[in-house]
Design a protein around this motif. Structure first.
Motif, PDB file in Angstrom:
ATOM      1  N   GLY A 165       0.808  -1.228   0.000  1.00 14.91           N
ATOM      2  CA  GLY A 165       0.000   0.000   0.000  1.00 14.91           C
ATOM      3  C   GLY A 165       0.829   1.259   0.000  1.00 14.91           C
ATOM      4  N   HIS A 166       2.113   1.132   0.346  1.00 17.46           N
ATOM      5  CA  HIS A 166       2.972   2.310   0.396  1.00 17.46           C
ATOM      6  C   HIS A 166       4.011   2.342  -0.719  1.00 17.46           C
ATOM      7  CE1 HIS A 166       0.945   3.624   3.912  1.00 17.46           C
ATOM      8  NE2 HIS A 166       1.056   2.415   4.417  1.00 17.46           N
ATOM      9  N   ILE A 167       3.728   1.581  -1.786  1.00 12.01           N
ATOM     10  CA  ILE A 167       4.444   1.791  -3.043  1.00 12.01           C
ATOM     11  C   ILE A 167       3.893   3.075  -3.666  1.00 12.01           C
ATOM     12  CG2 ILE A 167       4.697   0.963  -5.419  1.00 12.01           C
ATOM     13  CD1 ILE A 167       4.649  -1.874  -4.357  1.00 12.01           C
ATOM     14  N   VAL A 168       4.759   3.990  -4.041  1.00  9.43           N
ATOM     15  CA  VAL A 168       4.304   5.238  -4.679  1.00  9.43           C
ATOM     16  C   VAL A 168       4.003   4.944  -6.148  1.00  9.43           C
ATOM     17  CG1 VAL A 168       4.941   7.579  -5.354  1.00  9.43           C
ATOM     18  CG2 VAL A 168       5.586   6.703  -3.095  1.00  9.43           C
ATOM     19  N   VAL A 169       2.740   5.078  -6.525  1.00  9.76           N
ATOM     20  CA  VAL A 169       2.338   4.821  -7.912  1.00  9.76           C
ATOM     21  C   VAL A 169       2.002   6.102  -8.665  1.00  9.76           C
ATOM     22  CG1 VAL A 169       1.543   2.465  -7.478  1.00  9.76           C
ATOM     23  CG2 VAL A 169      -0.056   4.369  -7.175  1.00  9.76           C
ATOM     24  N   GLY A 173       1.212  12.700  -5.802  1.00 12.99           N
ATOM     25  CA  GLY A 173      -0.226  12.514  -5.636  1.00 12.99           C
ATOM     26  C   GLY A 173      -0.711  12.827  -4.230  1.00 12.99           C
ATOM     27  N   PRO A 174      -1.855  12.267  -3.829  1.00 17.19           N
ATOM     28  CA  PRO A 174      -2.432  12.585  -2.513  1.00 17.19           C
ATOM     29  C   PRO A 174      -1.482  12.234  -1.371  1.00 17.19           C
ATOM     30  CG  PRO A 174      -3.986  11.350  -3.878  1.00 17.19           C
ATOM     31  CD  PRO A 174      -2.681  11.308  -4.590  1.00 17.19           C
ATOM     32  N   ALA A 175      -1.538  13.051  -0.320  1.00 14.63           N
ATOM     33  CA  ALA A 175      -0.718  12.802   0.865  1.00 14.63           C
ATOM     34  C   ALA A 175      -1.174  11.523   1.554  1.00 14.63           C
ATOM     35  CB  ALA A 175      -0.827  13.977   1.826  1.00 14.63           C
ATOM     36  N   CYS A 176      -0.205  10.739   1.985  1.00 14.55           N
ATOM     37  CA  CYS A 176      -0.495   9.492   2.697  1.00 14.55           C
ATOM     38  C   CYS A 176      -0.109   9.648   4.159  1.00 14.55           C
ATOM     39  CB  CYS A 176       0.294   8.340   2.059  1.00 14.55           C
ATOM     40  SG  CYS A 176      -0.008   6.725   2.824  1.00 14.55           S
ATOM     41  N   GLY A 182       1.140  10.013  -3.056  1.00 15.74           N
ATOM     42  CA  GLY A 182       0.822   9.155  -4.185  1.00 15.74           C
ATOM     43  C   GLY A 182       0.951   7.672  -3.911  1.00 15.74           C
ATOM     44  N   CYS A 183       0.866   7.282  -2.630  1.00 13.87           N
ATOM     45  CA  CYS A 183       0.922   5.851  -2.296  1.00 13.87           C
ATOM     46  C   CYS A 183      -0.298   5.123  -2.862  1.00 13.87           C
ATOM     47  CB  CYS A 183       0.938   5.659  -0.782  1.00 13.87           C
ATOM     48  SG  CYS A 183       2.510   6.061  -0.008  1.00 13.87           S
ATOM     49  N   LEU A 184      -0.118   3.847  -3.135  1.00 14.97           N
ATOM     50  CA  LEU A 184      -1.183   3.035  -3.702  1.00 14.97           C
ATOM     51  C   LEU A 184      -2.467   3.110  -2.877  1.00 14.97           C
ATOM     52  CD1 LEU A 184      -2.154   0.946  -5.769  1.00 14.97           C
ATOM     53  CD2 LEU A 184      -1.111  -0.827  -4.347  1.00 14.97           C
ATOM     54  N   GLY A 194     -14.186   5.181  -2.159  1.00 17.23           N
ATOM     55  CA  GLY A 194     -15.384   5.778  -1.561  1.00 17.23           C
ATOM     56  C   GLY A 194     -15.313   7.288  -1.525  1.00 17.23           C
ATOM     57  N   SER A 195     -14.157   7.824  -1.116  1.00 17.67           N
ATOM     58  CA  SER A 195     -13.987   9.279  -1.055  1.00 17.67           C
ATOM     59  C   SER A 195     -14.069   9.911  -2.440  1.00 17.67           C
ATOM     60  CB  SER A 195     -12.631   9.618  -0.413  1.00 17.67           C
ATOM     61  OG  SER A 195     -12.584   9.187   0.916  1.00 17.67           O
ATOM     62  N   ALA A 196     -13.444   9.264  -3.428  1.00 20.30           N
ATOM     63  CA  ALA A 196     -13.469   9.800  -4.793  1.00 20.30           C
ATOM     64  C   ALA A 196     -14.887   9.798  -5.354  1.00 20.30           C
ATOM     65  CB  ALA A 196     -12.539   8.986  -5.688  1.00 20.30           C
TER      66      ALA A 196
END
Length: 310
Positions: A165-169, A173-176, A182-184, A194-196
């Motif tokens: 989940g913390h691979i930057v894709v 991108g969005p803050a994790c 931009g983390c997955l 859901g948020s999107a």
């Protein structure tokens, strides 16, 4: 009947079972975690739950449990039996194995990370059965992973292996919450979808399941949100495939409940992205929310199998 105690501790609820040596669930129970009462109260609830199961086993099967396994979230030092940190439960450095063994009459106790423990069950008795190499990826509030090798889960040198989940894709991108961008999991977790969709639909109560339903009904905006998440997920999975070369890729968690609405475009997106890599079988998880509990039972039986008889 010989049996073990299995506990799967979540942020809001706990699942527990008495498990026979062949994996049969002899007794199942659930309780609220009660995290609003604080970390110490949560630990006491876990200990009380386990103690109650010990009594049930003794009364029903004529003997005490032979061992116990417990799966907990957060950072886990499994070799030393310490629940190091869990943000959603508020604890730090809890000697969980020692506390449980003491409460349960000094029986052996195994401690595991919740996702890796669920992955152990999926790999050994669930969707990955028979696969010598697999990757289990549950898509829930966040995204984690469990790397399966020859029937066991690889924890890594420091217990952090599998944090896909913390691979930057999507750089920038969005803050994790981990501090990167931009983390997955900020793009393809159930909570991210859901948020999107809540933003795109104008319904603040909308979630990932609502987005999936809208995709099925032909909503173009929902499809755009969904395919953006699928694309990010495929990018992360191809990175994992490149590094790990799994034979089977098991997708679980809330987002996987969308079935082929997820799996059909996901398989296509992964296939489009691979070049020299060999495509793994991409399959849905089979054990649902019992995976963690079943895995905790497997940890307990594994512990007994490695003990040297006196």
């Amino acid at each position: 009947m010989k049996h073990v105690i299995a506990l799967d501790v979540g942020g809001t609820g706990m699942k527990a079972a008495l498990v026979a040596e062949d994996g049969t669930l002899l007794h199942e129970a659930r309780r609220a975690t009660g995290r609003e009462r604080g970390a110490e109260a949560v630990v006491e609830t876990i200990l009380d739950f386990a103690a109650d199961l010990l009594v049930i086993g003794r009364e029903r099967f004529g003997r005490s449990a032979s061992a116990a396994g417990v799966a907990v979230p957060g950072i886990v030092d499994a070799p030393n039996g310490i629940a190091v940190y869990a943000a959603n439960l508020g604890w730090r450095d809890v000697p969980m194995r020692e506390l449980l063994s003491e409460r349960l009459g000094s029986i052996p106790v195994a401690l595991g990370h919740d996702v890796r423990t669920g992955g152990l069950a999926e790999g050994r008795i669930g969707a990955g059965r028979g696969a010598d190499r697999f990757l289990f990826v549950p898509l829930g509030t966040g995204i984690a992973g469990a790397i399966g090798i020859a029937g066991r889960i690889e924890a890594g040198a420091h217990g952090y292996a599998g944090e896909i989940g913390h691979i930057v894709v999507r750089p920038g991108g969005p803050a994790c919450g981990c501090g990167q961008y931009g983390c997955l999991e900020t793009l393809a977790s159930a909570s991210a979808v859901g948020s999107a969709w809540a933003a795109a639909s104008g319904d603040p109560e909308a979630d990932a399941a609502d987005c999936a339903k809208a995709v099925v009904s032909g909503d173009a905006a929902a499809r755009e949100v969904w395919l953006a998440a699928v694309g990010a997920l495929a990018d992360g999975l191809v990175t994992a495939i490149t590094l790990l070369d799994p034979r089977t890729l098991i997708i679980g968690g809330g987002l996987a409940e969308a079935g082929e609405t997820l799996f059909t475009p996901l398989r296509a997106a992964v296939e489009e992205r691979v070049t020299f890599q060999r495509l793994p079988h991409i399959v849905p998880a089979a054990l649902g929310d019992t995976a963690g509990c079943l895995g905790a039972g497997l940890l307990a039986w594994d512990l007994l199998a490695t003990e040297v008889p006196a």
